[in-house]
Scaffold this motif. Structure first.
Motif, short mmCIF file in Angstrom:
data_model
loop_
_atom_site.label_atom_id
_atom_site.label_comp_id
_atom_site.label_asym_id
_atom_site.label_seq_id
_atom_site.Cartn_x
_atom_site.Cartn_y
_atom_site.Cartn_z
N TYR A 349 0.81 -1.21 0.00
CA TYR A 349 0.00 0.00 0.00
C TYR A 349 0.85 1.28 0.00
N GLY A 350 2.08 1.19 0.47
CA GLY A 350 2.92 2.38 0.53
C GLY A 350 3.67 2.67 -0.76
N GLN A 351 3.95 1.61 -1.54
CA GLN A 351 4.71 1.82 -2.78
C GLN A 351 3.96 1.33 -4.02
N LEU A 352 3.61 0.03 -4.00
CA LEU A 352 3.10 -0.58 -5.23
C LEU A 352 1.77 0.02 -5.68
N VAL A 353 0.79 0.14 -4.79
CA VAL A 353 -0.53 0.64 -5.19
C VAL A 353 -0.46 2.08 -5.71
N PRO A 354 0.25 3.02 -5.01
CA PRO A 354 0.35 4.37 -5.57
C PRO A 354 1.02 4.40 -6.95
N VAL A 355 2.07 3.58 -7.12
CA VAL A 355 2.75 3.54 -8.42
C VAL A 355 1.82 3.00 -9.49
N ALA A 356 1.13 1.90 -9.20
CA ALA A 356 0.23 1.29 -10.19
C ALA A 356 -0.90 2.24 -10.57
N ASN A 357 -1.43 2.97 -9.60
CA ASN A 357 -2.52 3.90 -9.90
C ASN A 357 -2.06 5.10 -10.73
N ALA A 358 -0.78 5.44 -10.62
CA ALA A 358 -0.28 6.62 -11.34
C ALA A 358 0.20 6.29 -12.75
N LEU A 359 0.34 5.00 -13.06
CA LEU A 359 0.90 4.61 -14.35
C LEU A 359 -0.18 4.10 -15.30
N PRO A 360 0.10 4.10 -16.60
CA PRO A 360 -0.87 3.54 -17.56
C PRO A 360 -0.88 2.03 -17.50
N GLY A 361 -1.93 1.43 -18.06
CA GLY A 361 -1.99 -0.02 -18.17
C GLY A 361 -2.95 -0.66 -17.20
N SER A 362 -3.10 -1.97 -17.34
CA SER A 362 -4.01 -2.74 -16.51
C SER A 362 -3.51 -2.83 -15.08
N ILE A 363 -4.39 -2.52 -14.12
CA ILE A 363 -4.04 -2.64 -12.71
C ILE A 363 -3.61 -4.07 -12.38
N LEU A 364 -4.34 -5.05 -12.92
CA LEU A 364 -4.03 -6.45 -12.63
C LEU A 364 -2.59 -6.77 -13.05
N CYS A 365 -2.21 -6.42 -14.25
CA CYS A 365 -0.86 -6.74 -14.74
C CYS A 365 0.20 -5.99 -13.94
N LYS A 366 -0.05 -4.73 -13.64
CA LYS A 366 0.95 -3.95 -12.90
C LYS A 366 1.10 -4.47 -11.47
N ILE A 367 0.00 -4.77 -10.82
CA ILE A 367 0.06 -5.23 -9.43
C ILE A 367 0.73 -6.60 -9.35
N LEU A 368 0.36 -7.52 -10.21
CA LEU A 368 0.93 -8.87 -10.15
C LEU A 368 2.41 -8.84 -10.51
N THR A 369 2.79 -8.00 -11.47
CA THR A 369 4.21 -7.85 -11.80
C THR A 369 4.97 -7.22 -10.64
N GLY A 370 4.38 -6.20 -10.02
CA GLY A 370 5.04 -5.51 -8.91
C GLY A 370 5.19 -6.39 -7.69
N ILE A 371 4.17 -7.19 -7.39
CA ILE A 371 4.26 -8.11 -6.25
C ILE A 371 5.41 -9.10 -6.47
N GLY A 372 5.53 -9.59 -7.69
CA GLY A 372 6.64 -10.50 -8.00
C GLY A 372 7.98 -9.83 -7.78
#
Length: 499
Positions: A349-372
């Motif tokens: 919640y402190g890094q990945l979610v703000p980054v994913a919300n600010a960037l283009p593209g699918s939330i699902l793909c960004k979140i799953l890639t970022g978690i990895g």
């Protein structure tokens, strides 16, 4: 002469292959461009993709595109990735679907990793710059959504006055049902949404009405449809939901049964003869290709990171459960990965979610890639993080494409069934109603980002509206390519830094 004939045939096959590969390359580059400007979530990209591949590129027909949109809207997964996979398969088979879907997801996933890698200390300025630019790009997306609705209204007029009015009513109803939360927030009304329907619920209600009434409308069927709709809405509304849970569930079951009967009747009316063995074979072949794609890109993680198979399996499961858009996926990811200990809550919640919300593209793909990436980084350093992020990317694309492919193949196989013709007729006003809500959501997001950046709300609101109007002017009066208003919008967003 025989040798010359063989040579001519071989040359024709060769030229056909070259043409096919050229189409795949063109589509891949188009998806890459769209993925790079894909702010606003999956629904926001429906008109963007249509303009690129139907109007400008002439790669697929409008009817084919609408079929893929319908399939993507009723399946879980990353919607823009699914649409890209459908178009790619039409143009280039398995190679086309893999290239198109991967290129659509790549910009957002890659930028997520890059930002996470530099998001320390003063380097957090990179995220701040993206947030400023996203305000301008949000206005650009609003202009594209508005343009899609206007074109839909123009096309709907060709159906006749009576049908046009009914379609407009359906569009307004879908908009009002989906936009309660955004309307209340923008108007400053401190109230909870009365109906609080998810996108999936709205689509389910819409498709029930199409299937049930599509084979023929009578007074009795109209009364039943009206009563069930009222029961569905009222029993699920915020003030009454706790007391009427049983009524709501019973209504859904009855709607499902009547919808199934309507579907069977429509298939009988269509009278199509289908090769079931071929349908099953083609579906299994598609599934094999998607699974092989995911496995191939996951091999580095499997070899380097202990416990990676568990993450890959959970990532696949989370993608298949991701009904309701990006915000809904955050809940699924929290339950599987944060509470499961794969990634720390502070990092999520402190890094990945703000980054994913600010960037283009699918939330699902960004979140799953970022978690990895975050999980691999913690367990084995940068190389492990990159390997596991690649696996997350592959799984998000493959899972979305696999489940979409099953539904899309059914729609393509039975496209002459009356109910599917009705869906093709009504899908655009339904989608337009949803996109009007997405436009409101984009405006609300712009205001929230501006507040976080300490930019006065009035300035953000005025700039967003004026910039959206200006982009419409550039696109449809001056006939500029999308790149021009997009760059103007990004520059205008950066300009807010000076305020």
């Amino acid at each position: 002469m025989a040798v010359e004939h063989i040579f001519v045939q071989a040359n024709g096959v060769y030229q056909s292959m070259l043409h096919g590969y050229a189409d795949i390359v063109r589509l891949g580059m188009s998806m890459l461009r769209i993925g790079a400007i894909g702010f606003g979530g999956g629904n926001a990209l429906i008109p963007v993709i249509e303009k690129e591949v139907v109007e400008n590129g002439k790669l697929v027909t409008k009817r084919a595109y609408d079929e893929d949109v319908v399939a993507a809207c009723i399946t879980p997964g990353a919607l823009p990735v699914e649409i890209a996979a459908g178009i790619g398969q039409r143009l280039g088979g398995h190679a086309g679907m893999l290239v198109a879907s991967s290129m659509m997801a790549l910009p957002g996933a890659l930028l997520t990793i890059l930002i996470l890698a530099v998001l320390t200390g003063e380097q957090g300025a990179a995220l701040t710059g993206i947030r400023y630019a996203s305000i301008g790009l949000g206005a650009f997306i609003i202009s594209l959504l508005t343009a899609y609705v206007l074109k839909t209204l123009k096309a709907m007029r060709q159906a006749g006055t009576r049908v046009f009015r009914t379609m407009c009513l359906a569009m307004v109803a879908v908009f009002l049902l989906s936009s309660e939360a955004n309307l209340y927030a923008l108007l400053g009304i401190p109230a909870k949404p009365v109906f609080n329907l998810s996108i999936l619920s709205i689509l389910g209600l819409s498709f029930f009405l199409i299937v049930y009434l599509g084979s023929g409308i009578s007074r009795a069927k109209a009364i039943v449809a009206g009563l069930l709709t009222a029961s569905f809405l009222l029993s699920g509304s915020h003030p009454l939901a706790p007391a009427l849970t049983g009524v709501h569930d019973a209504t859904i079951l009855l709607m499902g049964w009547l919808g199934f009967r309507g579907l069977v009747k429509s298939f009988r009316m269509g009278g199509e003869s289908v090769d079931g063995v071929k349908l099953l074979k083609d579906t299994l072949c598609d599934a094999f290709v998607w699974l092989a794609f995911a496995l191939a890109l996951s091999l580095p993680a499997i070899a380097m990171v202990q416990g990676s198979p568990a993450y890959i399996g959970e990532g696949f499961l989370s993608s298949l459960l991701s009904f309701g858009g990006g915000d809904a996926y955050l809940t699924i990811a929290d339950g599987l990965f944060v509470q499961g200990g794969t990634v720390a809550g502070a990092d999520f919640y402190g890094q990945l979610v703000p980054v994913a919300n600010a960037l283009p593209g699918s939330i699902l793909c960004k979140i799953l890639t970022g978690i990895g990436y975050l999980s691999g980084l913690r367990m084995g350093g940068m190389s492990a993080g990159l390997a596991l992020s690649l696996a997350g990317f592959a799984v998000s694309v493959a899972a979305s494409g696999l489940i979409f492919g099953i539904i899309a193949r059914l729609l393509r196989t039975f496209h002459d069934v009356p109910v599917f013709r009705q869906i093709s007729l009504w899908v655009r006003p339904i989608i337009s109603g949803l996109l009007l809500n997405v436009a409101l959501s984009m405006l609300r997001t712009n205001l929230e980002i501006g507040t976080g950046l300490l930019v006065p709300e009035g300035i953000v609101l005025t700039m967003s509206i004026l910039l959206a109007v200006f982009c419409l002017y550039l696109l449809f009066v001056r006939r500029k390519a999308m790149t021009v208003p997009m760059l103007v919008s990004a520059a205008a967003g950066f300009g807010l830094f000076l305020i």
